[in-house]
Scaffold this active site. Structure first.
Site, PDB file in Angstrom:
ATOM      1  N   LYS A 143      -3.300  11.582  86.011  1.00 17.10           N
ATOM      2  CA  LYS A 143      -4.381  12.047  85.422  1.00 17.10           C
ATOM      3  C   LYS A 143      -4.318  13.539  84.559  1.00 17.10           C
ATOM      4  CE  LYS A 143      -5.403  15.812  86.963  1.00 17.10           C
ATOM      5  NZ  LYS A 143      -4.718  16.887  86.933  1.00 17.10           N
ATOM      6  N   TYR A 232     -11.311  16.083  89.369  1.00 15.52           N
ATOM      7  CA  TYR A 232     -11.286  15.644  90.803  1.00 15.52           C
ATOM      8  C   TYR A 232     -12.580  15.491  91.254  1.00 15.52           C
ATOM      9  CZ  TYR A 232      -6.135  16.406  91.121  1.00 15.52           C
ATOM     10  OH  TYR A 232      -5.016  16.489  90.681  1.00 15.52           O
TER      11      TYR A 232
HETATM   12  P1  NDP Z   1       4.763  21.076  84.031  1.00 18.08           P
HETATM   13  O1  NDP Z   1       4.390  21.677  82.769  1.00 18.08           O
HETATM   14  O2  NDP Z   1       5.232  21.519  84.962  1.00 18.08           O
HETATM   15  O3  NDP Z   1       5.772  19.581  83.545  1.00 18.08           O
HETATM   16  C1  NDP Z   1       5.430  18.832  82.514  1.00 18.08           C
HETATM   17  C2  NDP Z   1       6.774  18.358  82.148  1.00 18.08           C
HETATM   18  O4  NDP Z   1       6.743  17.512  80.956  1.00 18.08           O
HETATM   19  C3  NDP Z   1       7.913  19.536  81.523  1.00 18.08           C
HETATM   20  O5  NDP Z   1       8.550  19.971  82.656  1.00 18.08           O
HETATM   21  C4  NDP Z   1       8.646  18.724  80.655  1.00 18.08           C
HETATM   22  O6  NDP Z   1       9.594  17.826  81.509  1.00 18.08           O
HETATM   23  C5  NDP Z   1       7.682  17.570  80.067  1.00 18.08           C
HETATM   24  N1  NDP Z   1       7.329  17.894  78.881  1.00 18.08           N
HETATM   25  C6  NDP Z   1       7.558  17.338  77.681  1.00 18.08           C
HETATM   26  N2  NDP Z   1       6.981  17.768  76.541  1.00 18.08           N
HETATM   27  C7  NDP Z   1       6.405  19.001  76.895  1.00 18.08           C
HETATM   28  C8  NDP Z   1       5.942  20.101  76.224  1.00 18.08           C
HETATM   29  N3  NDP Z   1       5.811  19.931  74.947  1.00 18.08           N
HETATM   30  N4  NDP Z   1       5.508  21.048  76.847  1.00 18.08           N
HETATM   31  C9  NDP Z   1       5.723  21.195  78.234  1.00 18.08           C
HETATM   32  N5  NDP Z   1       6.274  20.246  79.014  1.00 18.08           N
HETATM   33  C10 NDP Z   1       6.731  18.966  78.179  1.00 18.08           C
HETATM   34  O7  NDP Z   1       3.374  20.241  84.392  1.00 18.08           O
HETATM   35  P2  NDP Z   1       3.014  19.426  85.665  1.00 18.08           P
HETATM   36  O8  NDP Z   1       3.921  18.947  86.494  1.00 18.08           O
HETATM   37  O9  NDP Z   1       1.839  20.478  86.185  1.00 18.08           O
HETATM   38  O10 NDP Z   1       1.940  18.540  85.021  1.00 18.08           O
HETATM   39  C11 NDP Z   1       2.449  17.212  84.379  1.00 18.08           C
HETATM   40  C12 NDP Z   1       1.333  16.157  84.672  1.00 18.08           C
HETATM   41  O11 NDP Z   1       0.865  15.818  85.819  1.00 18.08           O
HETATM   42  C13 NDP Z   1      -0.004  16.279  84.163  1.00 18.08           C
HETATM   43  O12 NDP Z   1      -0.560  15.252  83.328  1.00 18.08           O
HETATM   44  C14 NDP Z   1      -0.862  16.847  85.075  1.00 18.08           C
HETATM   45  O13 NDP Z   1      -2.065  16.661  84.815  1.00 18.08           O
HETATM   46  C15 NDP Z   1      -0.460  15.905  85.980  1.00 18.08           C
HETATM   47  N6  NDP Z   1      -0.697  16.350  87.500  1.00 18.08           N
HETATM   48  C16 NDP Z   1      -1.135  15.769  88.480  1.00 18.08           C
HETATM   49  C17 NDP Z   1      -1.348  16.168  89.676  1.00 18.08           C
HETATM   50  C18 NDP Z   1      -1.943  15.499  90.622  1.00 18.08           C
HETATM   51  O14 NDP Z   1      -2.211  15.880  91.782  1.00 18.08           O
HETATM   52  N7  NDP Z   1      -2.141  14.082  90.333  1.00 18.08           N
HETATM   53  C19 NDP Z   1      -0.981  17.609  90.079  1.00 18.08           C
HETATM   54  C20 NDP Z   1      -0.459  18.374  88.990  1.00 18.08           C
HETATM   55  C21 NDP Z   1      -0.237  17.852  87.589  1.00 18.08           C
HETATM   56  P3  NDP Z   1      11.313  17.690  81.129  1.00 18.08           P
HETATM   57  O15 NDP Z   1      11.864  19.207  81.106  1.00 18.08           O
HETATM   58  O16 NDP Z   1      11.997  16.972  82.138  1.00 18.08           O
HETATM   59  O17 NDP Z   1      11.463  17.234  79.802  1.00 18.08           O
END
Ligand code: NDP
Length: 388
Positions: A143, A232
């Site tokens: 989401k 949410y």
């Molecule tokens: P993060 O910033 O922690 O992680 C995102 C990851 O995406 C990065 O670590 C990287 O992984 C990859 N990535 C690829 N391109 C980019 C870019 N241009 N900028 C930043 N990151 C990039 O975010 P979250 O983990 O908090 O969120 C990720 C997703 O999960 C979102 O859609 C968020 O809405 C969702 N989410 C859902 C939750 C829930 O409870 N259902 C709770 C928190 C988030 P890598 O280094 O491996 O390439």
């Protein structure tokens, strides 16, 4: 005193005799039938294989560990743009297949991947979802589903074309405390819901918490607090109002306009949805709240439910408020929601039937948020939700 070999044999023989005498008094060990017809975990080779795409805080902290509790799903592949992190996580979790974003499309050749979980920033959801569907994989996209409703439509069309299941990661539908609240609302004690209040927010802190940086950039985040946390309130409230339909909405922006964090996306919205039944859902979402807010209140004609916190990972709580009293309802450990979600999606994908939280639900929610922005852009004028 010296003990010779003969004395030792006599002594151990005595101990054996004593033990056998004790055993004669106890029951013999006997096999028993498997009790209660339990649902057994599938053996690993029969589980659906999953790839997680984007190894950020949510993937590493919640999604990947969930496979340890899953019964019908196994983690078989990881996709990341950071080779060192990718190698380390694959090694730690014993994951055989790894991909970069450049060779992502070659998952098409990997029969160990049945399902793909997209955990990238929102602005990348549509592209990586569609590429996975075109590679013949089922997709559970985090989401909010995408940046725009047009992107959601393209994702749904791609799933139909591929004949694959598309779901959105609304984990709260699999969370025991929320399931207990839903069961009570379906029962006799609460009566028809008259009002729902939803408050969700936190203090966005891009300097100290890097995942908050892209959340403030429109191209990667799609929108502001409504996309990330307000969703949410919308999704969970509508889950509790099953069978009802949203009819109109009004909203106003609610955040300090001179705050430099909010140059590209909004920092807060107060919103109100009127349902066909006459029930009203009013909510707020914000990147300016302290402490973290995750509260839902369900006011019924007979009694009410209060959840605080309502939608967190580990510690949700539910109170039934009736006759001037509040009774806490124990419901089970919230952390089971992650494994529950992944296994439910595996089952839907295996059966080729829609997931409990399908792409169409994610599309509805993005359209509702777009309507909230439309109303807020007009200073809070009501907008019709007919057809959503
Ligand atoms: P993060 O910033 O922690 O992680 C995102 C990851 O995406 C990065 O670590 C990287 O992984 C990859 N990535 C690829 N391109 C980019 C870019 N241009 N900028 C930043 N990151 C990039 O975010 P979250 O983990 O908090 O969120 C990720 C997703 O999960 C979102 O859609 C968020 O809405 C969702 N989410 C859902 C939750 C829930 O409870 N259902 C709770 C928190 C988030 P890598 O280094 O491996 O390439």
């Amino acid at each position: 005193m010296a003990i010779n070999r003969r004395d030792l044999l006599i002594a151990s023989g005595g101990a054996l005799t004593a033990a056998m005498a004790g055993r004669a008094l106890a029951q013999e060990a006997q096999g028993q039938p498997l009790m209660g017809n339990p649902t057994l975990p599938l053996p690993p080779q029969q589980r659906m294989g999953w790839a997680v795409v984007g190894l950020g805080s949510f993937a590493v902290g919640q999604l990947m560990p969930a496979f340890g509790d899953a019964n019908r799903s196994r983690l078989t592949a990881l996709v990341s743009g950071n080779p060192e992190k990718l190698a380390r996580l694959a090694d730690t979790y014993g994951v055989e297949h790894t991909y970069s974003y450049d060779d992502y499309d070659s998952i098409v050749d990997n029969p160990d991947i049945d399902c793909v979980q997209i955990a990238l920033p929102v602005g990348l959801h549509a592209e990586y979802t569609i590429r996975a569907l075109e590679a013949g994989k089922h997709v559970l996209c985090e989401k909010p589903m995408a940046s725009t409703s047009a992107e959601c439509e393209a994702m749904i069309a791609a799933a139909r074309k591929a004949g694959k299941v598309l779901g959105v990661g609304y984990r709260v539908h699999f969370e025991p405390t929320n399931q207990a609240a839903l069961a009570m609302i379906r029962g006799d004690d609460i009566g028809p819901l008259r009002h729902i209040r939803a408050e969700h927010g936190f203090q966005a802190d891009p300097e100290n918490w890097p995942p908050h940086r892209w959340r403030l950039e429109k191209q990667l985040a799609g929108g502001g607090s409504m996309y990330d946390i307000g969703i949410y309130g919308i999704n969970t409230s509508l889950m509790m109002l099953e069978g009802d339909a949203p009819m109109s909405m009004s909203a106003v922006y609610a955040y300090p306009k001179d705050d430099p964090r909010f140059r590209e996306v909004e920092g807060g919205v107060d919103w109100r949805i009127t349902m066909r039944s006459g029930a009203v859902v009013s909510g707020s979402s914000s990147y300016c709240y302290s402490p973290y807010h995750s509260k839902q209140t369900y006011i019924g004609a007979k009694s009410s439910l209060r959840m605080d916190p309502a939608t967190t990972y580990y510690e949700n709580a539910l109170w039934h408020e009736h006759g001037g009293r509040g009774t806490q309802i124990p419901a089970g450990a919230p952390y089971t929601q992650f494994a529950g979600q992944v296994d439910a999606f595996s089952e839907a994908a295996r059966a080729g039937r829609p997931h409990a939280t399908p792409g169409e639900m994610g599309y509805r929610d993005i359209r509702l948020i777009e309507m909230a922005y439309r109303s807020a852009d007009q200073g809070g004028a009501p907008v019709s939700l007919e057809g959503i």
